[in-house]
Design an enzyme around this catalytic site. Structure first.
Site, PDB file in Angstrom:
ATOM      1  N   SER A 124      -1.647   7.402  11.810  1.00  0.00           N
ATOM      2  CA  SER A 124      -2.493   6.305  11.319  1.00  0.00           C
ATOM      3  C   SER A 124      -3.111   5.632  12.534  1.00  0.00           C
ATOM      4  O   SER A 124      -2.612   5.796  13.654  1.00  0.00           O
ATOM      5  CB  SER A 124      -1.602   5.299  10.571  1.00  0.00           C
TER       6      SER A 124
ATOM      7  N   TYR B 134       6.044   0.065   9.491  1.00  0.00           N
ATOM      8  CA  TYR B 134       4.985   1.081   9.437  1.00  0.00           C
ATOM      9  C   TYR B 134       4.439   1.364  10.834  1.00  0.00           C
ATOM     10  O   TYR B 134       4.276   2.525  11.239  1.00  0.00           O
ATOM     11  CB  TYR B 134       3.875   0.588   8.497  1.00  0.00           C
TER      12      TYR B 134
HETATM   13  P1  NAD Z   1      -0.259   8.221  -1.362  1.00  0.00           P
HETATM   14  O1  NAD Z   1       0.654   7.147  -1.857  1.00  0.00           O
HETATM   15  O2  NAD Z   1      -1.324   8.731  -2.268  1.00  0.00           O
HETATM   16  O3  NAD Z   1       0.568   9.471  -0.824  1.00  0.00           O
HETATM   17  C1  NAD Z   1       1.892   9.376  -0.352  1.00  0.00           C
HETATM   18  C2  NAD Z   1       2.600  10.674  -0.651  1.00  0.00           C
HETATM   19  O4  NAD Z   1       3.939  10.583  -0.124  1.00  0.00           O
HETATM   20  C3  NAD Z   1       2.738  10.939  -2.164  1.00  0.00           C
HETATM   21  O5  NAD Z   1       2.600  12.325  -2.433  1.00  0.00           O
HETATM   22  C4  NAD Z   1       4.174  10.507  -2.443  1.00  0.00           C
HETATM   23  O6  NAD Z   1       4.752  11.144  -3.586  1.00  0.00           O
HETATM   24  C5  NAD Z   1       4.846  10.947  -1.156  1.00  0.00           C
HETATM   25  N1  NAD Z   1       6.149  10.327  -0.940  1.00  0.00           N
HETATM   26  C6  NAD Z   1       6.458   9.007  -0.893  1.00  0.00           C
HETATM   27  N2  NAD Z   1       7.786   8.850  -0.753  1.00  0.00           N
HETATM   28  C7  NAD Z   1       8.326  10.090  -0.711  1.00  0.00           C
HETATM   29  C8  NAD Z   1       9.650  10.587  -0.601  1.00  0.00           C
HETATM   30  N3  NAD Z   1      10.719   9.773  -0.496  1.00  0.00           N
HETATM   31  N4  NAD Z   1       9.837  11.931  -0.599  1.00  0.00           N
HETATM   32  C9  NAD Z   1       8.779  12.781  -0.728  1.00  0.00           C
HETATM   33  N5  NAD Z   1       7.507  12.355  -0.849  1.00  0.00           N
HETATM   34  C10 NAD Z   1       7.294  11.024  -0.838  1.00  0.00           C
HETATM   35  O7  NAD Z   1      -0.919   7.588  -0.050  1.00  0.00           O
HETATM   36  P2  NAD Z   1      -1.818   8.237   1.118  1.00  0.00           P
HETATM   37  O8  NAD Z   1      -2.690   7.141   1.598  1.00  0.00           O
HETATM   38  O9  NAD Z   1      -2.409   9.507   0.705  1.00  0.00           O
HETATM   39  O10 NAD Z   1      -0.715   8.462   2.262  1.00  0.00           O
HETATM   40  C11 NAD Z   1      -0.498   9.713   2.874  1.00  0.00           C
HETATM   41  C12 NAD Z   1      -0.211   9.488   4.352  1.00  0.00           C
HETATM   42  O11 NAD Z   1      -1.396   8.980   4.980  1.00  0.00           O
HETATM   43  C13 NAD Z   1       0.904   8.478   4.638  1.00  0.00           C
HETATM   44  O12 NAD Z   1       1.736   8.961   5.654  1.00  0.00           O
HETATM   45  C14 NAD Z   1       0.136   7.254   5.109  1.00  0.00           C
HETATM   46  O13 NAD Z   1       0.899   6.461   5.983  1.00  0.00           O
HETATM   47  C15 NAD Z   1      -1.032   7.906   5.820  1.00  0.00           C
HETATM   48  N6  NAD Z   1      -2.177   7.025   6.012  1.00  0.00           N
HETATM   49  C16 NAD Z   1      -2.857   6.481   4.958  1.00  0.00           C
HETATM   50  C17 NAD Z   1      -3.934   5.642   5.200  1.00  0.00           C
HETATM   51  C18 NAD Z   1      -4.720   5.018   4.078  1.00  0.00           C
HETATM   52  O14 NAD Z   1      -5.556   4.130   4.340  1.00  0.00           O
HETATM   53  N7  NAD Z   1      -4.532   5.432   2.829  1.00  0.00           N
HETATM   54  C19 NAD Z   1      -4.335   5.364   6.511  1.00  0.00           C
HETATM   55  C20 NAD Z   1      -3.621   5.931   7.559  1.00  0.00           C
HETATM   56  C21 NAD Z   1      -2.553   6.766   7.303  1.00  0.00           C
END
Ligand code: NAD
Length: 260
Positions: free
Chosen positions: A142, A155
């Site tokens: 991130s 985080y």
């Molecule tokens: P999201 O909530 O759509 O996806 C999260 C995923 O992680 C889901 O598939 C969920 O089922 C899974 N997950 C959560 N807890 C879990 C567990 N205990 N065991 C197995 N799977 C688990 O959100 P996203 O934004 O797509 O996030 C994906 C990644 O991207 C994350 O690591 C997040 O930190 C990172 N990220 C997101 C953003 C943003 O703005 N959305 C920015 C930077 C980084």
């Protein structure tokens, strides 16, 4: 481009992980999905992915807080596909609170899911990659792996840790055909940030769309969300021969957030 290769993508039942699964599948890659959610919806996602792209898609429901289940996930993917060519660590959760009020159980869960799970997948997957002399490790960190924001102690700590893990893995695998890189997205509209958008909208007394625009205005100079498709394209590039010498990096894709 990726026919005959396979990818294990943690946290791929929604959001960025599912988008990256679609991008890789679009190039012929077989996919092991992982994540939480409604079993019927996950099964529909899995079958649709396989049908749309003519690839083999499987699902394993390992909980990323459980090292034994993570080990089983990696071995299931290796048994299913005969290899793990591409590992994308994407599972993640969020909780926001000032450090003195941060609930210890949320700290532990964020460190386990957003950081430690990637140690366990890499630990188990690298031997499979070494056997083939090729591998791609892509850690979805991130902007918060590079800079901090208030109220995100766990985080930011986890994502900085993930960038460090990415670098160490790159050094230890350098020259072996394996690369290890982190992708550092800025705001990307997924379920993970929706509670923050809603909280912002409520605090300002505006609608959700205006709450989103206000969050972008604060941090992301482009004033546009990063798209899931753009993240998929970057992951694809990291899997291409053009990226053979890119390793140990943390690549921002953030509309200028970390340039400030
Ligand atoms: P999201 O909530 O759509 O996806 C999260 C995923 O992680 C889901 O598939 C969920 O089922 C899974 N997950 C959560 N807890 C879990 C567990 N205990 N065991 C197995 N799977 C688990 O959100 P996203 O934004 O797509 O996030 C994906 C990644 O991207 C994350 O690591 C997040 O930190 C990172 N990220 C997101 C953003 C943003 O703005 N959305 C920015 C930077 C980084």
């Amino acid at each position: 481009m990726l026919k005959g290769k396979s990818a294990l993508i943690t946290g791929s039942t929604s959001g960025i992980g599912l988008g990256i699964a679609r991008s890789l599948a679009g190039q012929g890659c077989d996919i092991m999905l992982n994540g939480l959610g409604d079993p019927e919806k996950i099964e529909a996602t899995r079958t649709a992915l396989a049908a749309e792209f003519g690839i083999c898609a499987r699902f394993h429901g390992a909980d990323m807080t459980c090292p034994d289940q993570i080990s089983a996930l990696v071995e299931a993917a290796a048994a299913e596909f005969g290899a793990i060519d591409i590992l994308v660590n994407c599972a993640g959760i969020q909780h926001t609170a000032p450090v003195e009020e941060f609930p210890p159980d949320r700290w532990a869960a964020i460190i386990a899911i957003n950081l430690s799970s990637s140690f366990y997948t890499i630990h188990h997957a690298v031997p499979h990659m070494r056997r083939r002399g090729w591998g791609r490790i892509i850690n979805i960190a991130s902007v918060h792996g590079l800079v901090a924001s208030a109220n995100k102690a766990a985080y930011v700590a986890a994502k900085h840790g993930l960038v460090g893990l990415t670098k160490v893995t790159a050094l230890e695998t350098a020259g072996s055909g394996i690369t290890s890189n982190a992708i550092c997205p800025g705001w990307t509209r997924t379920e993970l940030i929706e509670p923050q958008i809603i909280a912002r909208a409520e605090a300002l007394g505006v609608d959700v769309e205006e709450g989103g625009r206000n969050m972008l205005a604060e941090k992301q100079p482009s004033q546009q969300f990063v798209s899931i498709e753009q993240l998929g394209q970057l992951a694809l590039f990291l899997c291409s021969p053009g990226a053979d010498q890119i390793t140990g990096t943390a690549l921002p894709i953030d509309g200028g957030w970390t340039a400030q």
